[in-house]
Design a protein around this motif. Structure first.
Motif, mmCIF file in Angstrom:
data_model
loop_
_atom_site.group_PDB
_atom_site.id
_atom_site.type_symbol
_atom_site.label_atom_id
_atom_site.label_comp_id
_atom_site.label_asym_id
_atom_site.label_seq_id
_atom_site.Cartn_x
_atom_site.Cartn_y
_atom_site.Cartn_z
ATOM 1 N N LEU A 37 -2.980 -6.251 -0.429
ATOM 2 C CA LEU A 37 -2.910 -5.528 -1.738
ATOM 3 C C LEU A 37 -3.931 -4.426 -2.112
ATOM 4 O O LEU A 37 -5.019 -4.746 -2.000
ATOM 5 C CB LEU A 37 -2.887 -6.496 -2.863
ATOM 6 C CG LEU A 37 -2.317 -6.031 -4.239
ATOM 7 C CD1 LEU A 37 -0.911 -5.432 -4.091
ATOM 8 C CD2 LEU A 37 -2.490 -6.978 -5.315
ATOM 9 N N ASP A 38 -3.425 -3.223 -2.039
ATOM 10 C CA ASP A 38 -4.137 -2.108 -2.383
ATOM 11 C C ASP A 38 -4.654 -2.009 -3.782
ATOM 12 O O ASP A 38 -3.454 -2.522 -4.554
ATOM 13 C CB ASP A 38 -3.331 -0.865 -2.170
ATOM 14 C CG ASP A 38 -4.424 0.602 -2.117
ATOM 15 O OD1 ASP A 38 -5.689 0.203 -2.041
ATOM 16 O OD2 ASP A 38 -3.684 1.625 -2.087
ATOM 17 N N VAL A 39 -5.831 -1.683 -4.146
ATOM 18 C CA VAL A 39 -6.223 -1.551 -5.559
ATOM 19 C C VAL A 39 -5.686 -0.469 -6.426
ATOM 20 O O VAL A 39 -5.043 -0.942 -7.179
ATOM 21 C CB VAL A 39 -7.923 -1.348 -5.638
ATOM 22 C CG1 VAL A 39 -8.129 -1.289 -7.030
ATOM 23 C CG2 VAL A 39 -8.511 -2.804 -5.173
ATOM 24 N N GLN B 92 -1.678 -8.263 -9.252
ATOM 25 C CA GLN B 92 -2.316 -9.671 -9.190
ATOM 26 C C GLN B 92 -2.158 -10.469 -10.418
ATOM 27 O O GLN B 92 -1.884 -11.584 -10.577
ATOM 28 C CB GLN B 92 -3.798 -9.383 -8.949
ATOM 29 C CG GLN B 92 -4.501 -10.802 -8.935
ATOM 30 C CD GLN B 92 -6.000 -10.563 -8.908
ATOM 31 O OE1 GLN B 92 -6.574 -9.785 -9.545
ATOM 32 N NE2 GLN B 92 -6.742 -11.397 -8.575
ATOM 33 N N GLY C 172 3.708 -1.776 -5.882
ATOM 34 C CA GLY C 172 3.665 -3.159 -6.605
ATOM 35 C C GLY C 172 4.951 -3.462 -7.134
ATOM 36 O O GLY C 172 5.333 -4.478 -7.194
ATOM 37 N N VAL D 250 -4.299 -13.352 -2.152
ATOM 38 C CA VAL D 250 -4.483 -12.094 -2.232
ATOM 39 C C VAL D 250 -5.766 -11.417 -1.536
ATOM 40 O O VAL D 250 -6.908 -12.061 -2.023
ATOM 41 C CB VAL D 250 -4.425 -11.660 -3.671
ATOM 42 C CG1 VAL D 250 -4.637 -9.983 -3.643
ATOM 43 C CG2 VAL D 250 -3.075 -11.942 -4.294
ATOM 44 N N PHE E 151 -7.759 -7.844 -1.333
ATOM 45 C CA PHE E 151 -7.477 -6.445 -1.706
ATOM 46 C C PHE E 151 -8.210 -5.550 -0.900
ATOM 47 O O PHE E 151 -9.312 -5.921 -0.081
ATOM 48 C CB PHE E 151 -8.266 -6.404 -3.168
ATOM 49 C CG PHE E 151 -7.378 -6.923 -4.373
ATOM 50 C CD1 PHE E 151 -6.556 -5.927 -4.877
ATOM 51 C CD2 PHE E 151 -7.496 -8.170 -4.829
ATOM 52 C CE1 PHE E 151 -5.869 -6.376 -5.836
ATOM 53 C CE2 PHE E 151 -6.807 -8.370 -6.039
ATOM 54 C CZ PHE E 151 -5.938 -7.466 -6.519
ATOM 55 N N SER F 284 -1.061 -0.888 -10.583
ATOM 56 C CA SER F 284 -2.229 -0.928 -9.732
ATOM 57 C C SER F 284 -2.189 -2.482 -9.117
ATOM 58 O O SER F 284 -1.588 -3.272 -9.521
ATOM 59 C CB SER F 284 -3.642 -0.696 -10.690
ATOM 60 O OG SER F 284 -3.687 -1.988 -11.509
ATOM 61 N N GLY F 285 -3.064 -2.623 -8.046
ATOM 62 C CA GLY F 285 -3.203 -3.729 -7.309
ATOM 63 C C GLY F 285 -3.799 -4.822 -8.556
ATOM 64 O O GLY F 285 -3.010 -5.968 -8.514
ATOM 65 N N ASP G 192 1.025 -1.289 -0.173
ATOM 66 C CA ASP G 192 0.084 -0.136 -0.038
ATOM 67 C C ASP G 192 0.795 1.100 0.228
ATOM 68 O O ASP G 192 1.892 1.336 0.739
ATOM 69 C CB ASP G 192 -0.944 -0.035 1.263
ATOM 70 C CG ASP G 192 -1.906 0.953 1.076
ATOM 71 O OD1 ASP G 192 -2.015 2.121 0.962
ATOM 72 O OD2 ASP G 192 -3.175 0.377 1.035
ATOM 73 N N THR H 143 -9.700 -1.860 -0.554
ATOM 74 C CA THR H 143 -10.400 -0.808 -1.402
ATOM 75 C C THR H 143 -10.992 0.199 -0.984
ATOM 76 O O THR H 143 -11.419 0.080 0.136
ATOM 77 C CB THR H 143 -11.487 -1.656 -2.692
ATOM 78 O OG1 THR H 143 -12.426 -1.950 -1.578
ATOM 79 C CG2 THR H 143 -10.611 -3.013 -3.112
#
Length: 211
Positions: A55-57, A68, A39, A80, A82, A63-64, A13, A84
């Motif tokens: 994992l942040d979007v 992914q 990332g 994972v 997310f 981006s997340g 994040d 959001t």
């Protein structure tokens, strides 16, 4: 005797305050955390050393969802979760369809997050054990004689010992001897269990009727 290492959770994040908060929260329940600001930094690390990924979007750079996708391409099956914002829920749903374990809306409810992480860790352990069992089964199958392997395929296809004997031009007694050897080698306690192991090995796609 040394204690086994605690589960490792990656936190990805770009919000440092959130990273610090999540690190403290997960550390407080005995988990080991590794925090990453984006990332790219996470992917540059050994992602396979983690047991779950928060994992942040939306992040600068990748981006997340892109992270992914990279993990999918690498064959990394680490669960994972997310994180959001409210407006990212449709994106999170898309991530779930791509195999994400869960998604949690910010601001995160601490107990909900801990529960989700614990469930993800349990799932990761289950997958790892299943993969290990399959690897051991494949090794035992590979060690069988070629004729024993062929007989197993025919057993998994639902053929009787007499049918197998006629097909391979050997005696039914020989078929039984080879089948029993194969059952012992694979650790099957009965014929039905042997067939299920054959299905797990991919020798046939579905169980024959009655198995």
């Amino acid at each position: 005797m040394t204690e086994p290492p605690s589960s490792r959770v990656a936190i990805v994040d770009d919000d440092q305050a959130l990273r610090d908060s999540l690190t403290w929260l997960l550390d407080s329940v005995g988990l080991t955390t590794c925090a990453y600001a984006d990332g790219e930094a996470f992917l540059a690390a050994d992602s396979g050393s983690h047991d779950a990924i928060l994992l942040d979007v939306r992040m600068p750079g990748l981006s997340g969802l892109q992270v992914q996708q990279r993990l999918i391409e690498l064959g990394d099956e680490t669960p994972v979760i997310f994180m959001t914002g409210h407006g990212d829920v449709p994106m999170a749903v898309s991530a779930l369809k791509s195999g994400a374990f869960d998604f949690i809306e910010k601001p995160c409810n601490p107990q909900q997050l801990i529960d989700s992480v614990q469930q993800a860790l349990a799932e990761h352990q289950r997958r790892r054990q299943a993969k290990q069992r399959l690897g051991e089964l494949q090794a035992r199958y590979a060690a069988l004689r070629p004729k024993e392997q062929r007989i197993l395929v025919h057993v998994a296809e639902g053929m009787t010992s007499r049918q197998i004997a006629e097909h391979l031009d050997i005696s039914a007694k020989t078929v039984e001897i080879y089948r029993l050897r194969a059952m012992k080698a694979l650790g099957a306690g009965n014929l039905a269990e042997l067939v299920r192991l054959c299905v797990a090995l991919g020798l046939v796609k579905t169980l024959p009727d009655g198995a």
